[in-house]
Design a protein around this motif. Structure first.
Motif, PDB file in Angstrom:
ATOM      1  N   CYS A  65       1.132  -1.347  -0.366  1.00  0.00           N
ATOM      2  CA  CYS A  65      -0.263   0.143   0.339  1.00  0.00           C
ATOM      3  C   CYS A  65       0.955   1.238  -0.061  1.00  0.00           C
ATOM      4  O   CYS A  65       0.566   2.289  -0.744  1.00  0.00           O
ATOM      5  CB  CYS A  65      -1.109  -0.388   1.081  1.00  0.00           C
ATOM      6  SG  CYS A  65      -2.702  -1.217   0.698  1.00  0.00           S
ATOM      7  N   GLU A 109       1.070   3.828  -2.803  1.00  0.00           N
ATOM      8  CA  GLU A 109       0.566   5.376  -2.753  1.00  0.00           C
ATOM      9  C   GLU A 109       1.939   6.505  -3.024  1.00  0.00           C
ATOM     10  O   GLU A 109       1.492   7.462  -3.689  1.00  0.00           O
ATOM     11  CB  GLU A 109       0.452   5.789  -1.642  1.00  0.00           C
ATOM     12  CG  GLU A 109      -0.048   6.959  -0.649  1.00  0.00           C
ATOM     13  CD  GLU A 109      -0.843   6.840   0.561  1.00  0.00           C
ATOM     14  OE1 GLU A 109      -2.171   6.871   1.066  1.00  0.00           O
ATOM     15  OE2 GLU A 109       0.477   7.008   1.361  1.00  0.00           O
ATOM     16  N   GLN A 140       1.498   9.507  -5.825  1.00  0.00           N
ATOM     17  CA  GLN A 140       1.583  10.574  -5.346  1.00  0.00           C
ATOM     18  C   GLN A 140       3.049  10.844  -5.954  1.00  0.00           C
ATOM     19  O   GLN A 140       3.126  12.671  -5.886  1.00  0.00           O
ATOM     20  CB  GLN A 140       2.011  11.213  -3.859  1.00  0.00           C
ATOM     21  CG  GLN A 140       0.843  10.757  -3.516  1.00  0.00           C
ATOM     22  CD  GLN A 140       1.097  10.487  -1.792  1.00  0.00           C
ATOM     23  OE1 GLN A 140       1.402   9.781  -1.255  1.00  0.00           O
ATOM     24  NE2 GLN A 140      -0.608  10.747  -0.764  1.00  0.00           N
ATOM     25  N   VAL A 168      -6.549  11.628   0.520  1.00  0.00           N
ATOM     26  CA  VAL A 168      -5.249  10.698   1.135  1.00  0.00           C
ATOM     27  C   VAL A 168      -6.218   9.498   1.933  1.00  0.00           C
ATOM     28  O   VAL A 168      -5.846   8.127   1.075  1.00  0.00           O
ATOM     29  CB  VAL A 168      -4.098  11.148   1.930  1.00  0.00           C
ATOM     30  CG1 VAL A 168      -3.692  10.151   2.297  1.00  0.00           C
ATOM     31  CG2 VAL A 168      -3.738  12.670   1.152  1.00  0.00           C
ATOM     32  N   ARG A 193      -6.580   5.931   0.612  1.00  0.00           N
ATOM     33  CA  ARG A 193      -6.223   4.569   0.863  1.00  0.00           C
ATOM     34  C   ARG A 193      -7.799   3.527   0.569  1.00  0.00           C
ATOM     35  O   ARG A 193      -7.154   2.303   0.927  1.00  0.00           O
ATOM     36  CB  ARG A 193      -5.796   4.806   2.641  1.00  0.00           C
ATOM     37  CG  ARG A 193      -4.480   6.197   2.068  1.00  0.00           C
ATOM     38  CD  ARG A 193      -3.652   6.257   3.710  1.00  0.00           C
ATOM     39  NE  ARG A 193      -2.835   6.788   2.644  1.00  0.00           N
ATOM     40  CZ  ARG A 193      -2.448   7.393   4.210  1.00  0.00           C
ATOM     41  NH1 ARG A 193      -3.213   7.334   5.553  1.00  0.00           N
ATOM     42  NH2 ARG A 193      -0.794   7.971   3.681  1.00  0.00           N
TER      43      ARG A 193
END
Length: 133
Positions: A13, A17, A21, A68, A72
């Motif tokens: 994860c 992410e 980003q 965010v 997630r």
């Protein structure tokens, strides 16, 4: 199955992410809130004129207040439902939109890197994820 307690899950994860980003252009909403990869995913899936159950599920969660956090939750939802690769691929179809959201160093702007990333994500469809959503 992979569960919430798995160290590999947390690493996966975090890497996902990071990819989403990395070299993301800073954008602000009308009210000044910083936009994040969650907004990119929403726009990309909306552009496909496809109601994505993951987007609907995440937006229905009142506890999530930040982009965010929503991003997630969306990643976790997609892992559980084996939709991550397909969902991301739909968002990466439009090169103009990619350039609108990402600077030149983003791996999503390179066809070779994009194909490698998506190939790896499609391999995750074989993995069973039992995560708290």
């Amino acid at each position: 199955p992979v569960t919430d307690g798995s160290r590999e899950l947390h690493s996966l994860c975090a890497q996902l992410e990071f990819l989403l980003q990395f070299d993301l252009k800073e954008k602000r909403s009308f009210f000044g809130q910083r936009r994040d990869y969650w907004d990119f995913l929403c726009q990309g899936l909306a552009r496909c004129r496809q109601e994505h159950e993951g987007i609907h599920f995440v937006t229905s969660l009142d506890k999530l207040k930040t982009p965010v956090g929503r991003g997630r939750a969306f990643l976790r939802y997609c892992l559980v439902h084996r939709q991550l690769a397909e969902s991301l691929q739909l968002c990466l179809l439009d090169p103009e939109s990619l350039r609108e959201w990402y600077y030149a160093r983003s791996p999503f702007l390179s066809p070779q890197h994009r194909a490698e990333i998506l190939g790896s994500l499609y391999e995750l469809d074989c993995v069973t994820f039992h995560l708290a959503l």
